[in-house]
Design an enzyme around this catalytic site. Structure first.
Site, PDB file in Angstrom:
ATOM      1  N   TYR A  92      -2.423  -0.562 -47.092  1.00 13.33           N
ATOM      2  CA  TYR A  92      -3.311   0.382 -46.405  1.00 13.33           C
ATOM      3  C   TYR A  92      -3.814   1.414 -47.394  1.00 13.33           C
ATOM      4  O   TYR A  92      -3.026   2.115 -48.023  1.00 13.33           O
ATOM      5  CB  TYR A  92      -2.504   1.054 -45.284  1.00 13.33           C
ATOM      6  CG  TYR A  92      -3.287   1.954 -44.370  1.00 13.33           C
ATOM      7  CD1 TYR A  92      -4.516   1.565 -43.849  1.00 13.33           C
ATOM      8  CD2 TYR A  92      -2.777   3.193 -44.002  1.00 13.33           C
ATOM      9  CE1 TYR A  92      -5.223   2.398 -43.005  1.00 13.33           C
ATOM     10  CE2 TYR A  92      -3.468   4.026 -43.149  1.00 13.33           C
ATOM     11  CZ  TYR A  92      -4.698   3.626 -42.646  1.00 13.33           C
ATOM     12  OH  TYR A  92      -5.383   4.448 -41.800  1.00 13.33           O
ATOM     13  N   ASN A 111      11.132 -15.705 -54.034  1.00 10.41           N
ATOM     14  CA  ASN A 111      12.086 -14.623 -53.809  1.00 10.41           C
ATOM     15  C   ASN A 111      11.421 -13.287 -54.101  1.00 10.41           C
ATOM     16  O   ASN A 111      10.840 -13.100 -55.168  1.00 10.41           O
ATOM     17  CB  ASN A 111      13.311 -14.789 -54.725  1.00 10.41           C
ATOM     18  CG  ASN A 111      14.439 -13.855 -54.306  1.00 10.41           C
ATOM     19  OD1 ASN A 111      15.221 -14.167 -53.419  1.00 10.41           O
ATOM     20  ND2 ASN A 111      14.503 -12.696 -54.944  1.00 10.41           N
ATOM     21  N   LYS A 157       5.051   2.301  -6.341  1.00 16.34           N
ATOM     22  CA  LYS A 157       6.346   1.601  -6.328  1.00 16.34           C
ATOM     23  C   LYS A 157       6.268   0.155  -6.776  1.00 16.34           C
ATOM     24  O   LYS A 157       7.087  -0.298  -7.587  1.00 16.34           O
ATOM     25  CB  LYS A 157       6.949   1.658  -4.919  1.00 16.34           C
ATOM     26  CG  LYS A 157       8.246   0.856  -4.820  1.00 16.34           C
ATOM     27  CD  LYS A 157       9.076   1.237  -3.629  1.00 16.34           C
ATOM     28  CE  LYS A 157       8.589   0.600  -2.355  1.00 16.34           C
ATOM     29  NZ  LYS A 157       9.522   0.872  -1.243  1.00 16.34           N
ATOM     30  N   LYS A 173       5.076  -7.261 -40.949  1.00 14.33           N
ATOM     31  CA  LYS A 173       3.973  -7.193 -39.988  1.00 14.33           C
ATOM     32  C   LYS A 173       2.866  -8.105 -40.473  1.00 14.33           C
ATOM     33  O   LYS A 173       2.516  -8.044 -41.656  1.00 14.33           O
ATOM     34  CB  LYS A 173       3.440  -5.760 -39.882  1.00 14.33           C
ATOM     35  CG  LYS A 173       2.384  -5.593 -38.809  1.00 14.33           C
ATOM     36  CD  LYS A 173       1.309  -4.627 -39.191  1.00 14.33           C
ATOM     37  CE  LYS A 173       0.376  -5.200 -40.236  1.00 14.33           C
ATOM     38  NZ  LYS A 173      -0.817  -4.380 -40.485  1.00 14.33           N
ATOM     39  N   ARG A 186      10.233   7.654  -2.213  1.00 20.59           N
ATOM     40  CA  ARG A 186      11.611   7.827  -2.685  1.00 20.59           C
ATOM     41  C   ARG A 186      11.797   7.453  -4.163  1.00 20.59           C
ATOM     42  O   ARG A 186      12.807   7.785  -4.764  1.00 20.59           O
ATOM     43  CB  ARG A 186      12.569   7.017  -1.801  1.00 20.59           C
ATOM     44  CG  ARG A 186      12.748   7.621  -0.414  1.00 20.59           C
ATOM     45  CD  ARG A 186      13.412   6.667   0.553  1.00 20.59           C
ATOM     46  NE  ARG A 186      12.473   5.681   1.078  1.00 20.59           N
ATOM     47  CZ  ARG A 186      12.811   4.661   1.871  1.00 20.59           C
ATOM     48  NH1 ARG A 186      14.075   4.506   2.227  1.00 20.59           N
ATOM     49  NH2 ARG A 186      11.903   3.814   2.300  1.00 20.59           N
ATOM     50  N   ALA A 218       0.809  -1.226   0.000  1.00 19.18           N
ATOM     51  CA  ALA A 218       0.000   0.000   0.000  1.00 19.18           C
ATOM     52  C   ALA A 218       0.838   1.269   0.000  1.00 19.18           C
ATOM     53  O   ALA A 218       0.333   2.351  -0.274  1.00 19.18           O
ATOM     54  CB  ALA A 218      -0.937   0.005   1.204  1.00 19.18           C
ATOM     55  N   GLU A 248      13.804  -0.565  14.283  1.00 19.95           N
ATOM     56  CA  GLU A 248      13.999   0.253  13.083  1.00 19.95           C
ATOM     57  C   GLU A 248      15.189   1.176  13.293  1.00 19.95           C
ATOM     58  O   GLU A 248      15.478   1.600  14.419  1.00 19.95           O
ATOM     59  CB  GLU A 248      12.736   1.077  12.793  1.00 19.95           C
ATOM     60  CG  GLU A 248      11.539   0.230  12.409  1.00 19.95           C
ATOM     61  CD  GLU A 248      11.828  -0.697  11.244  1.00 19.95           C
ATOM     62  OE1 GLU A 248      12.156  -0.206  10.149  1.00 19.95           O
ATOM     63  OE2 GLU A 248      11.753  -1.932  11.430  1.00 19.95           O
TER      64      GLU A 248
HETATM   65  C1  UD1 Z   1      10.483  -2.398   6.507  1.00 17.37           C
HETATM   66  C2  UD1 Z   1      10.662  -2.946   7.923  1.00 17.37           C
HETATM   67  C3  UD1 Z   1      12.161  -3.076   8.217  1.00 17.37           C
HETATM   68  C4  UD1 Z   1      12.794  -3.980   7.177  1.00 17.37           C
HETATM   69  C5  UD1 Z   1      12.506  -3.482   5.773  1.00 17.37           C
HETATM   70  C6  UD1 Z   1      12.973  -4.480   4.762  1.00 17.37           C
HETATM   71  C7  UD1 Z   1       8.776  -2.067   9.170  1.00 17.37           C
HETATM   72  C8  UD1 Z   1       8.333  -1.117  10.221  1.00 17.37           C
HETATM   73  N1  UD1 Z   1      10.061  -2.040   8.873  1.00 17.37           N
HETATM   74  O1  UD1 Z   1      11.050  -1.112   6.460  1.00 17.37           O
HETATM   75  O2  UD1 Z   1      12.358  -3.617   9.495  1.00 17.37           O
HETATM   76  O3  UD1 Z   1      14.183  -4.033   7.395  1.00 17.37           O
HETATM   77  O4  UD1 Z   1      11.101  -3.297   5.580  1.00 17.37           O
HETATM   78  O5  UD1 Z   1      12.881  -3.967   3.467  1.00 17.37           O
HETATM   79  O6  UD1 Z   1       7.972  -2.847   8.675  1.00 17.37           O
HETATM   80  N2  UD1 Z   1       3.257  -0.673   3.679  1.00 17.37           N
HETATM   81  C9  UD1 Z   1       1.889  -0.716   3.617  1.00 17.37           C
HETATM   82  N3  UD1 Z   1       1.172   0.160   4.368  1.00 17.37           N
HETATM   83  C10 UD1 Z   1       1.754   1.069   5.171  1.00 17.37           C
HETATM   84  C11 UD1 Z   1       3.169   1.104   5.237  1.00 17.37           C
HETATM   85  C12 UD1 Z   1       3.891   0.217   4.471  1.00 17.37           C
HETATM   86  O7  UD1 Z   1       1.312  -1.517   2.893  1.00 17.37           O
HETATM   87  O8  UD1 Z   1       1.015   1.812   5.831  1.00 17.37           O
HETATM   88  C13 UD1 Z   1       4.026  -1.634   2.883  1.00 17.37           C
HETATM   89  C14 UD1 Z   1       4.921  -0.970   1.858  1.00 17.37           C
HETATM   90  O9  UD1 Z   1       4.248  -0.852   0.614  1.00 17.37           O
HETATM   91  C15 UD1 Z   1       6.105  -1.939   1.800  1.00 17.37           C
HETATM   92  C16 UD1 Z   1       6.124  -2.578   3.152  1.00 17.37           C
HETATM   93  O10 UD1 Z   1       4.877  -2.327   3.749  1.00 17.37           O
HETATM   94  O11 UD1 Z   1       5.912  -2.938   0.808  1.00 17.37           O
HETATM   95  C17 UD1 Z   1       7.238  -2.023   4.022  1.00 17.37           C
HETATM   96  O12 UD1 Z   1       7.078  -0.634   4.138  1.00 17.37           O
HETATM   97  P1  UD1 Z   1       8.310   0.352   3.918  1.00 17.37           P
HETATM   98  O13 UD1 Z   1       7.847   1.712   4.198  1.00 17.37           O
HETATM   99  O14 UD1 Z   1       8.964   0.083   2.625  1.00 17.37           O
HETATM  100  O15 UD1 Z   1       9.221  -0.133   5.140  1.00 17.37           O
HETATM  101  P2  UD1 Z   1      10.776  -0.029   5.287  1.00 17.37           P
HETATM  102  O16 UD1 Z   1      11.104   1.299   5.820  1.00 17.37           O
HETATM  103  O17 UD1 Z   1      11.427  -0.456   4.046  1.00 17.37           O
HETATM  104 CA    CA Z   2      10.920  -0.959   2.005  1.00 16.52          CA
END
Ligand code: UD1
Ligand code: CA
Length: 505
Positions: free
Chosen positions: A405, A395, A38, A369, A31, A26, A173
Site C-alpha cells: 500500500y 520459503n 426481533k 490477505k 422485550r 411485524a 392466552e
Molecule cells: C403467540 C400466540 C401464543 C403462542 C405463542 C408461541 C397469539 C395471540 N398468541 O404469542 O398462543 O403460544 O405465540 O410463541 O398469537 N405479530 C405480527 N403483528 C402483530 C402482532 C404479532 O406480525 O400485530 C407477529 C410477531 O412478530 C410474532 C408473532 O406474530 O412473530 C406472534 O406475536 P407475539 O407477540 O410474539 O405473540 P406471543 O405473545 O408470543
Molecule cells: Ca412470541
C-alpha cells in the site's frame, strides 16, 4: 358432533404440500430491548426469520408472504437477500397476530387450499416438524391443525384447551386464562396449517375482546370449532422445536439448543467434537467425518472442513474452506481457502482472498490477505503477506512484510517457485522475484529480482572502532568493552610468547 365436522378434500397428487406460507414478523419484539427488529437477531448463522423460512422451504409453497411492520425497511432488505421470491406485506399498525394474518391473506386474494401460518420468532422449528404437521393436516382432512407441545414451563404461552374426548376446543392466552387453564402444559407453538378460505372467513369475525385488546390469530381456532369444522392439534415430537424467542436470555438459550443439535448431528456423522460446550458451528457449515474440532472452535457462515482436518483450539473460521488433513491452530480466518495438509498457526490471521496450496504453511504471527501461496511454500514466522502470489516450494524468511500500500493504491508482489527470501525483507510492490532467486536478510526489495539471482538490498555495514570508549565512557558498556579488549590483548600477547617463558596462570 364429530360426524358433523366439515372436512377438506385432499389436494391432487403431485401438488405442493401447501399453497402458501405466511410468516408473521411485524412485531417489534419489545422485550429484546433492541434497535434491531426481533426477527433479524441471529443464532447459528441465520436470523430468526431465516430459520423459519428454512423450515418452510421444503414445502415448495407457491407463495411465501412475510408480514413486516416494526423496522420494516431492515426486514425487507434482509428478506430480499435471503428469500428474494418472498413477498413482504406491510402491517401498518400491529393490531395482533390475527390482524397480521388477515393483512397477509388479503395480499394474496387468489390463494386457496392449505396455508402454513407461522410466527417469525420460532428459530428451532425444523423442516421435519413442519412437514409432519402438514402431513397430519392432510391425512386428517382438517380445516385447521395447530402445532402443540407439552412443555415443563408454559409461562407466557397460549394454552391448548381440549374437551373430554381429547378434541382441541380453543387456544387461551395466558393473560386471558382461568387459573385452571393456566395449569395446562400443552401450549400453542404459533404454527398452524389451515384452509385459506376458512381461515379468511374466521379472521373476518375475530374480535379484540381480550386482555390485550388485540386481534388474536388463536381465536380462529375456537371460531372454527364452533362452526363444526374439523380442527386438530398435532403434538411436536421434540418440544424444543416450538420454543419462541422473546428476549435476549431466550435468544441465548435457543442458540445453545440449536448448537447442541448441530454438534449432535456432526458427532453422529463421525466428527470428533472435543468440547461441545465451547464449540459453535453454524447450521450453514459442513464438517466431514474424522475431522476434529478442538475446544474453543467457531465455524461460521459457509465454512467447510474436510476429512482428517484438525481445527482449534481457539479458532474462528468464517466462510473458510479447510482441506483434508489440514491443521488450523489458534487462527482467525475470513473467506480463505486452506488446502489439503496445510498447517496454519498458532496465532495466524487469514483475511479474504487467502488461498493456501496443498502442504503449505502459514505459521506464527502471520497475517495474509489476497494472497495465493503455492504448494509446499512456507511463511513460518512474524510476517504480513498482502496482495501476493507465491509459487510452489518457496520459503519466506521470518519478519517479512509485503509492502502493498502506497497510501493511495494497493499493488501486487509476485514471488516465483523455489525462491528463498531472507529474514526481515520488505517487498515494495509492485515487484517480482523470479523462480529460484534468493534475497539477503534485511533487504528492502524495490526492483525485480531475476530468476536465480541473489539480491542484496541493504546498506553495507560500517564499524566505528572505539566509539563506546570515547562517547560512553564510564558506562557498563564501556567497561565491558575495555575488559574484552584487554582479554583479547592478553590472548594475543600469550600467543606471541607461547614458545618462550611460562605464562602466569
Ligand atoms: C403467540 C400466540 C401464543 C403462542 C405463542 C408461541 C397469539 C395471540 N398468541 O404469542 O398462543 O403460544 O405465540 O410463541 O398469537 N405479530 C405480527 N403483528 C402483530 C402482532 C404479532 O406480525 O400485530 C407477529 C410477531 O412478530 C410474532 C408473532 O406474530 O412473530 C406472534 O406475536 P407475539 O407477540 O410474539 O405473540 P406471543 O405473545 O408470543
Ligand atoms: Ca412470541
Amino acid at each position: 358432533m364429530i360426524a358433523q365436522e366439515t372436512a377438506v378434500a385432499a389436494p391432487p397428487a403431485g401438488s405442493p404440500a401447501v399453497a402458501g406460507v405466511v410468516v408473521l414478523a411485524a412485531g417489534q419484539g419489545t422485550r429484546m430491548r433492541s434497535a434491531v427488529p426481533k426477527v433479524l437477531h441471529t443464532l447459528g448463522g441465520r436470523s430468526l426469520l431465516g430459520h423459519v423460512l428454512a423450515a418452510a422451504e421444503p414445502l415448495n409453497a407457491g407463495a411465501t408472504v412475510v408480514v413486516v411492520g416494526a423496522g420494516r425497511d431492515l426486514v425487507e432488505e434482509h428478506l430480499a437477500q435471503i428469500a428474494p421470491s418472498a413477498l413482504p406485506v406491510v402491517q401498518e399498525e400491529q393490531r395482533g397476530s390475527g390482524h397480521a394474518a388477515a393483512v397477509a391473506l388479503d395480499a394474496v386474494p387468489d390463494l386457496e387450499g392449505p396455508v402454513l401460518l407461522v410466527n417469525g420468532d420460532s428459530p428451532l422449528l425444523r423442516a421435519a416438524t413442519v412437514a409432519a404437521l402438514v402431513e397430519a393436516h392432510r391425512a386428517a382432512g382438517s380445516v385447521l391443525t395447530v402445532l402443540t407441545a407439552e412443555v415443563d414451563d408454559p409461562t407466557g404461552l397460549g394454552r391448548i384447551v381440549r374437551d373430554a374426548d381429547g378434541g382441541v376446543r380453543a387456544i387461551v392466552e395466558e393473560c386471558d386464562a382461568t387459573p385452571e387453564q393456566r395449569g395446562i402444559r400443552e401450549i400453542n407453538a404459533g404454527v398452524y396449517v389451515g384452509d385459506a378460505a376458512a381461515v379468511r372467513r374466521a379472521l373476518a369475525r375475530i374480535s379484540t375482546d381480550n386482555d390485550q385488546g388485540e386481534q388474536y390469530l388463536t381465536d380462529v381456532l375456537g371460531l372454527l370449532v364452533a362452526d363444526g369444522a374439523r380442527v386438530r392439534g398435532h403434538v411436536a415430537e421434540d418440544p424444543d422445536d416450538v420454543l419462541g424467542c422473546n428476549d435476549r436470555r431466550e435468544l441465548a438459550a435457543r442458540r445453545r439448543t440449536l448448537n447442541d443439535r448441530v454438534l449432535d448431528d456432526l458427532m453422529r456423522s463421525g466428527v470428533t467434537v472435543v468440547d461441545p460446550q465451547t464449540t459453535w458451528v453454524d447450521v450453514t457449515c459442513a464438517v466431514a467425518a474424522d475431522a476434529v474440532l478442538e475446544p474453543g472452535t467457531q465455524l461460521r457462515g459457509v465454512t467447510t472442513v474436510a476429512a482428517g482436518a484438525v481445527v482449534g483450539p481457539d479458532s474462528t473460521l468464517v466462510d473458510t474452506e479447510v482441506g483434508e488433513g489440514a491443521s488450523v491452530v489458534r487462527t482467525h480466518s475470513l473467506q480463505a481457502v486452506i488446502g489439503p495438509e496445510v498447517s496454519v498457526g498458532p496465532f495466524a490471521y487469514l483475511r479474504p482472498g487467502t488461498r493456501l496450496g496443498a502442504g503449505s504453511k502459514v505459521g506464527t504471527f502471520v497475517e495474509t490477505k489476497n494472497a495465493d501461496i503455492g504448494e509446499g511454500s512456507k511463511v513460518p514466522h512474524l510476517s504480513y503477506v498482502g496482495d501476493a502470489t507465491i509459487g510452489a516450494g518457496t520459503n519466506i524468511g521470518a519478519a517479512t512484510v509485503f509492502v502493498n500500500y502506497d497510501g493511495v493504491a494497493k499493488h501486487h508482489t509476485t514471488i516465483g517457485a523455489h525462491a528463498r527470501t531472507g529474514a526481515d525483507n520488505m517487498f515494495v510492490a509492485p515487484v517480482t522475484v523470479g523462480d529460484g532467486a534468493y534475497t539477503a536478510a534485511g533487504s528492502v526489495i524495490t526492483s525485480d529480482v531475476p530468476p536465480g539471482a541473489m539480491a542484496v538490498a541493504r546498506a553495507p555495514q560500517r564499524n566505528v572502532a572505539g566509539w563506546v570508549r570515547r562517547r560512553r565512557s564510564g558506562t557498563p558498556a564501556a567497561e565491558a568493552a575495555a575488559a574484552a579488549e584487554s582479554r583479547a590483548e592478553a590472548a594475543a600477547g600469550g600467543r606471541s610468547e607461547a614458545s618462550g617463558a611460562d605464562t602466569d596462570k
